[in-house]
Design an enzyme around this catalytic site. Structure first.
Site, PDB file in Angstrom:
ATOM      1  N   GLU A   1       0.830  -1.217   0.000  1.00  0.00           N
ATOM      2  CA  GLU A   1       0.000   0.000   0.000  1.00  0.00           C
ATOM      3  C   GLU A   1       0.858   1.257   0.000  1.00  0.00           C
ATOM      4  OE1 GLU A   1      -2.473  -0.747   3.441  1.00  0.00           O
ATOM      5  OE2 GLU A   1      -3.918  -1.846   2.231  1.00  0.00           O
TER       6      GLU A   1
ATOM      7  N   GLU B   1      -5.406  -8.531  -0.561  1.00  0.00           N
ATOM      8  CA  GLU B   1      -6.027  -8.360   0.758  1.00  0.00           C
ATOM      9  C   GLU B   1      -7.499  -8.053   0.569  1.00  0.00           C
ATOM     10  OE1 GLU B   1      -4.342  -5.627   3.617  1.00  0.00           O
ATOM     11  OE2 GLU B   1      -2.303  -6.069   2.944  1.00  0.00           O
TER      12      GLU B   1
END
Ligand code: BGP
Length: 484
Positions: free
Chosen positions: A188, A382
């Site tokens: 991220e 995820e």
């Protein structure tokens, strides 16, 4: 259209949230080791809670406890990895996403030679995965950079970090290349903007002679360049390897068709995509460049940086997806929480116990949007639901809410594939209960496997199969056909 036969079904975990063993076998301290337990995190104010000061870090360094620094203990995967991998294999996992703790390989980040104990630990993990034919997907940096590099350089603000990271990455490619085909650089990467200390070791009170905001964008630039150089090295060292970049997919809707709402949503989505634009398309988007210029932020670049980005693009785009968010030009609208972000409450969506708005269709929208824009294979690395689970007296966890969440998301994922999206895998977060990133709680559980440990670290650490364990096993065995 069915999912491809080699679809990578599995789960995702991160070193700092599972391994524990924070101070043994020559491991150095990481930024995660000073992240404190925040049981009362106000989900309406993530930003305020992400402030990290030098004083807080020094206090943590002088405190040996694992009670208030739960990531130091994780779920002791360091000593339980064989048992845990056997359970993942029992579910039929084709893939497991893990991360390597940089501080196990280079404890301070600046040593000449890597720590052989750390290298051996990961080799053992990879050997174990190989035994069950589970494909590793490995993130090089998942919120666990050496604390020393934050202390000394204010983290990624300093160009020096590029070289140190590339050196670390090269060791990983050489040592683990025989086991690992799929890599990811930064977890991220966009999150540098939301929690600069966790992702990039940047501390506001250490910004001297430059603003905090400038520091954040400079750190991001250094991570993009480091990722591009690591991509090049990865391809050179491991023939046939695939290097991905990873985005927190924060799909934003306009609250109404008021053009002001639509504009805000567009700006938010462009901002989110800019990180993938740089890594997948190989250049800063024009609107983003103007945005920085208008803010008065001048990113310091070396002459070859633009070329490095252009020539070393990511092979695939990985994303995390938990929720969607909504923007409104009306400041009086009720707010709702999300994954370290806020937005306007969407009346059409239910929320998790932590206030994240559940939106399976948003996953389909996200996949369509990303594939249409980038035309590279996508991987969902995820997706999951943090919930309070209850262990019954006969050692069961009836987590139908988790099954519902995952079923609906997988359904929408398949619908996107039906429309032509090239999707290579799905690793849910997280197959086993672990320490939460944002709150360091154990009680925010994501797993198919329950871990007997409470927020303060009490418990046997026994692993217990939840109802969702058996459900996911069937999903994988049927390649996603059996979802009920
Ligand atoms: C993602 C992180 C993960 C994970 C997840 C859930 O953004 O990459 O490490 O923890 O969010 O967040 P939390 O742990 O705060 O529930």
């Amino acid at each position: 259209m069915a999912l491809r036969n080699d679809f990578l079904w599995g789960g995702a975990i991160a070193a700092n949230q599972v391994e524990g063993a924070w101070n043994i076998d020559v491991k150095g301290m990481s930024v995660a080791d000073v992240a404190s337990y925040k049981p009362a995190l106000d989900v309406k104010d993530y930003a305020g809670h992400n402030t990290v000061t030098t004083k807080m870090i020094e206090e943590a360094k002088n405190d040996e406890s694992t009670e208030f620094y739960p990531k130091r203990r994780g779920i002791d995967f360091y000593h339980h990895y064989k048992e845990d991998i056997a359970l993942f294999a029992e579910m039929g996992f084709k893939a497991l996403r893990i991360s390597i703790a940089w501080t196990r390989i280079f404890p301070d980040g600046e040593e000449e030679q890597p720590n052989s104990l750390g290298v051996n630990f990961y080799k053992n993990v990879f050997e174990e995965l190989k035994k069950y034919d589970i494909e590793p997907i490995v993130t090089l940096s998942h919120y666990e950079m050496p604390l020393h590099l934050s202390d000394k350089y204010n983290g990624w603000v300093d160009r020096k970090l590029v070289d140190l990271f590339v050196k670390y990455a090269e060791v990983c490619f050489k040592e683990f290349g025989p086991y690992v085909k799929y890599w990811l650089t930064f977890n991220e990467v966009d999150s540098v903007r939301r929690h600069p200390f966790t992702t990039a070791g940047v501390v506001e009170d250490k910004c001297k002679g430059y603003s905090f905001e400038k520091a954040i964008y400079q750190a991001l630039h250094h991570q993009y360049v480091a990722a591009a150089i690591a991509t090049k090295k990865c391809h050179e060292i491991i023939p046939g390897s695939q290097m991905g970049c990873m985005l927190t997919k924060l799909t934003t809707y306009p609250n109404t068709c008021n053009p002001e709402d639509v504009l805000l949503a567009l700006e938010s989505n462009l901002d989110n995509h800019s990180h993938a634009d740089i890594q997948v398309l190989g250049e800063y988007p024009p609107l983003y460049k103007t945005y920085l210029k208008n803010k008065g932020i001048l990113i310091e670049k070396e002459e070859t940086d633009d070329l490095i980005l252009k020539e070393n693009k990511a092979d695939y785009l990985a994303l995390s997806y938990y929720m969607s968010r909504t923007e409104s030009a009306d400041p009086t609208k009720e707010q709702a929480a999300g994954n370290t972000v806020m937005g306007v409450k969407n009346p059409y969506l239910p929320s998790t116990d932590w206030g994240w708005q559940i939106d399976p269709v948003g996953l389909k929208i996200s996949l369509m949007e990303l594939y249409d824009r980038y035309r590279v294979p996508l991987m969902i690395v995820e997706n999951g639901m943090g919930a309070k689970d209850e262990l019954t007296s006969d050692n069961k966890v009836h987590d139908s809410y988790r099954i519902d969440y995952l079923r609906e998301h997988i359904r929408e994922m398949q619908a996107a594939v039906d429309l032509g999206v090239d999707l290579i895998g799905y690793t849910s977060w997280a197959p086993i209960d672990l320490i939460s990133v944002s709150t360091s709680q154990m009680s925010k559980r994501y797993g198919y496997i329950y871990v007997d440990q409470d927020d303060l670290g009490n418990g046997s650490l026994d692993r217990i199969r939840k109802d969702s364990f058996y459900w996911y096993k069937k999903v994988i065995a049927s390649n996603g056909a059996e979802l009920e």
